[in-house]
Design a protein around this motif. Structure first.
Motif, PDB file in Angstrom:
ATOM      1  N   LEU A 106      18.361  19.840 -62.298  1.00  0.00           N
ATOM      2  CA  LEU A 106      18.321  20.703 -63.480  1.00  0.00           C
ATOM      3  C   LEU A 106      19.215  20.188 -64.609  1.00  0.00           C
ATOM      4  O   LEU A 106      19.318  20.844 -65.655  1.00  0.00           O
ATOM      5  CB  LEU A 106      18.735  22.127 -63.102  1.00  0.00           C
ATOM      6  N   GLU A 107      19.842  19.034 -64.389  1.00  0.00           N
ATOM      7  CA  GLU A 107      20.686  18.400 -65.407  1.00  0.00           C
ATOM      8  C   GLU A 107      21.814  19.330 -65.841  1.00  0.00           C
ATOM      9  O   GLU A 107      22.049  19.562 -67.031  1.00  0.00           O
ATOM     10  CB  GLU A 107      19.820  17.952 -66.596  1.00  0.00           C
ATOM     11  N   LEU A 108      22.522  19.859 -64.822  1.00  0.00           N
ATOM     12  CA  LEU A 108      23.648  20.754 -65.032  1.00  0.00           C
ATOM     13  C   LEU A 108      24.907  20.137 -64.426  1.00  0.00           C
ATOM     14  O   LEU A 108      24.845  19.140 -63.705  1.00  0.00           O
ATOM     15  CB  LEU A 108      23.384  22.111 -64.366  1.00  0.00           C
ATOM     16  N   GLN A 109      26.042  20.763 -64.701  1.00  0.00           N
ATOM     17  CA  GLN A 109      27.274  20.375 -64.037  1.00  0.00           C
ATOM     18  C   GLN A 109      27.270  20.924 -62.604  1.00  0.00           C
ATOM     19  O   GLN A 109      26.775  22.020 -62.352  1.00  0.00           O
ATOM     20  CB  GLN A 109      28.486  20.942 -64.786  1.00  0.00           C
ATOM     21  N   ILE A 110      27.811  20.140 -61.677  1.00  0.00           N
ATOM     22  CA  ILE A 110      27.932  20.631 -60.303  1.00  0.00           C
ATOM     23  C   ILE A 110      28.787  21.898 -60.318  1.00  0.00           C
ATOM     24  O   ILE A 110      29.859  21.948 -60.933  1.00  0.00           O
ATOM     25  CB  ILE A 110      28.575  19.566 -59.395  1.00  0.00           C
ATOM     26  N   GLY A 111      28.307  22.928 -59.656  1.00  0.00           N
ATOM     27  CA  GLY A 111      29.023  24.197 -59.632  1.00  0.00           C
ATOM     28  C   GLY A 111      28.601  25.167 -60.700  1.00  0.00           C
ATOM     29  O   GLY A 111      29.021  26.334 -60.685  1.00  0.00           O
ATOM     30  N   ALA A 112      27.767  24.724 -61.663  1.00  0.00           N
ATOM     31  CA  ALA A 112      27.273  25.651 -62.685  1.00  0.00           C
ATOM     32  C   ALA A 112      26.461  26.755 -62.015  1.00  0.00           C
ATOM     33  O   ALA A 112      25.783  26.531 -61.011  1.00  0.00           O
ATOM     34  CB  ALA A 112      26.412  24.902 -63.698  1.00  0.00           C
TER      35      ALA A 112
END
Length: 247
Positions: A106-112
């Protein structure tokens, strides 16, 4: 289960003898206990009758649903049709931190924070698919309070103003782990069709990832093709089936 698929396909017809425990062990490389459990499950489903001294036979089964057919290129149309002809049970719904795999997809930061839902879709009462959908938190908040058992998530996103524009999907084969097997009422290790799909909006943002595991005897993909002349010579070109476009 392979024996169930053979019955649904007509390879094993009412009155035909079903391989016994020893034959199932030899053909599929399973233990006698596993073979006995599989045959007993077929009997419990009303697909076969087991009689001491007579073996196991296929019996008529009038309630087996015909498999749902979907085109490979009619993504939104398939979703709408499925929502009208199937029922859904929500098994899990929560917000949680994105794992490394989810964050990368999803092209997010890990933990978002993401919204994750697990559902089982049934075709005329028979569990057909196991679905896991994940969306970014802000997208999930747009559809908060909506009933995921009534409307497909993709349609909820569009209704909430998410401009869905494109999707990529892969189709492969897998087997049911214990959790999925329980949800689909099949033995663990049963063959399944696996579909992974990533949906993007008009800005190319990843807005939904979905993993769907289908029972192969209840769901199949279909693609229509036309023979055409191209620069490289005669080749095949996919076309959208009229019957799916009209749904």
């Amino acid at each position: 289960m392979i024996l169930t698929s053979r019955m649904n396909a007509g390879a094993l017809r009412p009155g035909d003898a079903v391989p016994g425990e020893a034959a199932v062990c030899a053909e599929f490389g399973v233990s006698r206990i596993t073979a006995r459990r599989a045959l007993n499950e077929l009997a419990a489903m009303g697909r076969v009758v087991r009689e001491r001294g007579k073996g196991t036979r296929v019996i008529p089964f009038d309630h087996a649903p015909a498999p749902m057919t979907a085109s490979l290129d009619g993504l939104l149309e398939n979703v709408g049709h499925m929502g009208r002809t199937t029922t859904v049970q929500v098994l899990d719904f929560r917000y949680l931190p994105a794992t490394a795999d989810v964050a990368e997809t999803l092209e997010l930061q890990i933990g978002a924070t993401v919204q994750r839902a697990v559902r089982v879709r049934a075709l005329r009462g028979a569990p057909m698919s196991y679905l896991v959908t994940v969306v970014p938190e802000d997208i999930g908040r747009r559809i908060e309070g909506q009933d995921l058992s009534q409307t497909p998530l993709l349609l909820l996103l569009e209704d909430a103003g998410v401009p869905v524009a494109s999707a990529t999907q892969t189709i492969s084969a897998t087997v049911a782990d214990p959790e999925v097997a329980r949800a689909l009422s099949v033995p663990a290790g049963s063959p399944l069709i696996e579909v992974n799909r990533l949906v993007r909006d008009e800005d190319n943002r990843a807005v939904e990832m979905i993993r769907v595991l289908y029972q192969p005897e209840l769901y199949r993909f279909e693609i229509s093709m036309r023979r055409v002349t191209a620069d490289a010579g005669r080749t095949w070109q996919s076309v959208a089936p009229d019957r799916l476009r009209s749904l």
